[in-house]
Design a protein around this motif. Structure first.
Motif, PDB file in Angstrom:
ATOM      1  N   PHE A  67      23.013  46.111  44.376  1.00  0.00           N
ATOM      2  CA  PHE A  67      24.435  46.052  44.029  1.00  0.00           C
ATOM      3  C   PHE A  67      24.793  44.829  43.182  1.00  0.00           C
ATOM      4  O   PHE A  67      25.962  44.607  42.870  1.00  0.00           O
ATOM      5  CB  PHE A  67      25.298  46.080  45.300  1.00  0.00           C
ATOM      6  CG  PHE A  67      24.987  44.985  46.296  1.00  0.00           C
ATOM      7  CD1 PHE A  67      25.497  43.701  46.137  1.00  0.00           C
ATOM      8  CD2 PHE A  67      24.190  45.248  47.404  1.00  0.00           C
ATOM      9  CE1 PHE A  67      25.210  42.692  47.045  1.00  0.00           C
ATOM     10  CE2 PHE A  67      23.901  44.240  48.329  1.00  0.00           C
ATOM     11  CZ  PHE A  67      24.421  42.967  48.140  1.00  0.00           C
ATOM     12  N   ILE A  81      33.115  48.015  50.791  1.00  0.00           N
ATOM     13  CA  ILE A  81      32.182  46.903  51.024  1.00  0.00           C
ATOM     14  C   ILE A  81      32.085  45.999  49.788  1.00  0.00           C
ATOM     15  O   ILE A  81      31.872  44.783  49.919  1.00  0.00           O
ATOM     16  CB  ILE A  81      30.790  47.420  51.474  1.00  0.00           C
ATOM     17  CG1 ILE A  81      29.918  46.273  51.987  1.00  0.00           C
ATOM     18  CG2 ILE A  81      30.104  48.191  50.366  1.00  0.00           C
ATOM     19  CD1 ILE A  81      28.694  46.710  52.747  1.00  0.00           C
ATOM     20  N   LYS A 139      39.264  37.717  46.068  1.00  0.00           N
ATOM     21  CA  LYS A 139      38.569  38.501  45.035  1.00  0.00           C
ATOM     22  C   LYS A 139      39.532  39.339  44.180  1.00  0.00           C
ATOM     23  O   LYS A 139      40.697  39.519  44.530  1.00  0.00           O
ATOM     24  CB  LYS A 139      37.534  39.404  45.723  1.00  0.00           C
ATOM     25  CG  LYS A 139      36.417  38.637  46.445  1.00  0.00           C
ATOM     26  CD  LYS A 139      35.325  39.591  46.899  1.00  0.00           C
ATOM     27  CE  LYS A 139      34.214  38.858  47.642  1.00  0.00           C
ATOM     28  NZ  LYS A 139      33.085  39.764  47.976  1.00  0.00           N
ATOM     29  N   TYR A 177      26.334  34.213  42.552  1.00  0.00           N
ATOM     30  CA  TYR A 177      25.707  35.185  43.460  1.00  0.00           C
ATOM     31  C   TYR A 177      24.196  35.312  43.230  1.00  0.00           C
ATOM     32  O   TYR A 177      23.602  36.326  43.596  1.00  0.00           O
ATOM     33  CB  TYR A 177      26.373  36.546  43.314  1.00  0.00           C
ATOM     34  CG  TYR A 177      27.686  36.693  44.077  1.00  0.00           C
ATOM     35  CD1 TYR A 177      27.725  36.562  45.469  1.00  0.00           C
ATOM     36  CD2 TYR A 177      28.879  36.980  43.434  1.00  0.00           C
ATOM     37  CE1 TYR A 177      28.905  36.710  46.182  1.00  0.00           C
ATOM     38  CE2 TYR A 177      30.071  37.125  44.137  1.00  0.00           C
ATOM     39  CZ  TYR A 177      30.074  36.994  45.519  1.00  0.00           C
ATOM     40  OH  TYR A 177      31.246  37.141  46.217  1.00  0.00           O
ATOM     41  N   HIS A 208      35.622  36.279  49.993  1.00  0.00           N
ATOM     42  CA  HIS A 208      34.279  35.753  50.246  1.00  0.00           C
ATOM     43  C   HIS A 208      34.426  34.475  51.044  1.00  0.00           C
ATOM     44  O   HIS A 208      35.377  33.716  50.823  1.00  0.00           O
ATOM     45  CB  HIS A 208      33.558  35.427  48.931  1.00  0.00           C
ATOM     46  CG  HIS A 208      32.353  34.546  49.124  1.00  0.00           C
ATOM     47  ND1 HIS A 208      31.129  35.044  49.468  1.00  0.00           N
ATOM     48  CD2 HIS A 208      32.218  33.192  49.073  1.00  0.00           C
ATOM     49  CE1 HIS A 208      30.281  34.026  49.610  1.00  0.00           C
ATOM     50  NE2 HIS A 208      30.915  32.893  49.375  1.00  0.00           N
ATOM     51  N   ASN A 259      36.006  43.865  48.796  1.00  0.00           N
ATOM     52  CA  ASN A 259      36.330  43.483  50.181  1.00  0.00           C
ATOM     53  C   ASN A 259      37.207  42.225  50.278  1.00  0.00           C
ATOM     54  O   ASN A 259      37.197  41.532  51.290  1.00  0.00           O
ATOM     55  CB  ASN A 259      35.050  43.371  51.024  1.00  0.00           C
ATOM     56  CG  ASN A 259      34.140  42.244  50.578  1.00  0.00           C
ATOM     57  OD1 ASN A 259      34.356  41.640  49.534  1.00  0.00           O
ATOM     58  ND2 ASN A 259      33.122  41.950  51.373  1.00  0.00           N
TER      59      ASN A 259
HETATM   60  P1  CMP Z   1      30.336  38.370  49.813  1.00  0.00           P
HETATM   61  O1  CMP Z   1      30.590  37.691  51.095  1.00  0.00           O
HETATM   62  O2  CMP Z   1      31.154  37.945  48.650  1.00  0.00           O
HETATM   63  O3  CMP Z   1      28.790  38.221  49.448  1.00  0.00           O
HETATM   64  C1  CMP Z   1      28.068  39.177  48.708  1.00  0.00           C
HETATM   65  C2  CMP Z   1      28.879  40.383  48.410  1.00  0.00           C
HETATM   66  O4  CMP Z   1      28.161  41.502  48.007  1.00  0.00           O
HETATM   67  C3  CMP Z   1      29.582  40.845  49.677  1.00  0.00           C
HETATM   68  O5  CMP Z   1      30.604  39.936  50.007  1.00  0.00           O
HETATM   69  C4  CMP Z   1      30.034  42.236  49.272  1.00  0.00           C
HETATM   70  O6  CMP Z   1      31.314  42.261  48.690  1.00  0.00           O
HETATM   71  C5  CMP Z   1      28.986  42.619  48.261  1.00  0.00           C
HETATM   72  N1  CMP Z   1      28.188  43.718  48.783  1.00  0.00           N
HETATM   73  C6  CMP Z   1      27.426  43.725  49.880  1.00  0.00           C
HETATM   74  N2  CMP Z   1      26.866  44.928  50.044  1.00  0.00           N
HETATM   75  C7  CMP Z   1      27.284  45.689  49.024  1.00  0.00           C
HETATM   76  C8  CMP Z   1      27.051  47.026  48.639  1.00  0.00           C
HETATM   77  N3  CMP Z   1      26.266  47.823  49.370  1.00  0.00           N
HETATM   78  N4  CMP Z   1      27.667  47.481  47.527  1.00  0.00           N
HETATM   79  C9  CMP Z   1      28.465  46.661  46.786  1.00  0.00           C
HETATM   80  N5  CMP Z   1      28.712  45.365  47.099  1.00  0.00           N
HETATM   81  C10 CMP Z   1      28.133  44.909  48.222  1.00  0.00           C
END
Ligand code: CMP
Length: 139
Positions: free
Chosen positions: A58, A110, A10, A50, A116, A113
């Motif tokens: 979010f 979060i 990411k 997504y 993915h 992160n």
């Molecule tokens: P990912 O595995 O890419 O799938 C969905 C993404 O949403 C997840 O990783 C996080 O990076 C993001 N995500 C989940 N919860 C939150 C949150 N509370 N605030 C911001 N991003 C979030």
């Protein structure tokens, strides 16, 4: 069984020049990078990827972030690749991620992160097909 999974390095990680460090974690875990490219998504393209999260609070922030800088999209192959990749990534929230995992070592929050990974074979197939043609995957 040998599986393929879809992975994204990411924007928070590409910004900090962590592509190689993250790929080393995958390879050390026995995952083979059988396709890889660096791209810069539009917010609309991130939104399609997504779409399953469209109703989450979010979602807008997530799409904005994923379009904020280049990402590296990948196909990882190996024995139980989906579970293995999820283990190497660690918990979605870095505060809950186990020692030695990518998110524990590199993730900022979060949202930011670092990686993915697909959560199931069906999603892996859909996610791979969104970014790669068959000719681009070299096992
Ligand atoms: P990912 O595995 O890419 O799938 C969905 C993404 O949403 C997840 O990783 C996080 O990076 C993001 N995500 C989940 N919860 C939150 C949150 N509370 N605030 C911001 N991003 C979030």
């Amino acid at each position: 069984a040998v599986q393929r999974t879809f992975s994204i390095i990411k924007p928070d990680a590409t910004n900090r020049n962590l592509t190689g460090a993250i790929n080393a974690k995958f390879e050390e875990a026995g995952l083979r990078i059988v396709a890889q490219k660096r791209i810069h998504l539009t917010k609309a393209q991130a939104g399609v990827f997504y779409a399953v999260h469209a109703e989450r609070p979010f979602y807008d922030e997530l799409c904005e972030f994923m379009a904020s800088a280049p990402i590296v999209v990948q196909v990882l192959e190996g024995e139980d690749a989906i579970a293995k990749n999820r283990e190497v990534m660690g918990a979605t929230n870095p505060a809950e991620a186990a020692e030695g995992t990518i998110r524990k070592e590199f993730a900022l929050s979060i949202g930011e992160n670092s990686v993915h990974g697909s959560d199931a074979p069906e999603t892996a197939a859909v996610e791979i097909a969104y970014f790669f043609s068959g000719l681009e995957i070299v096992g």
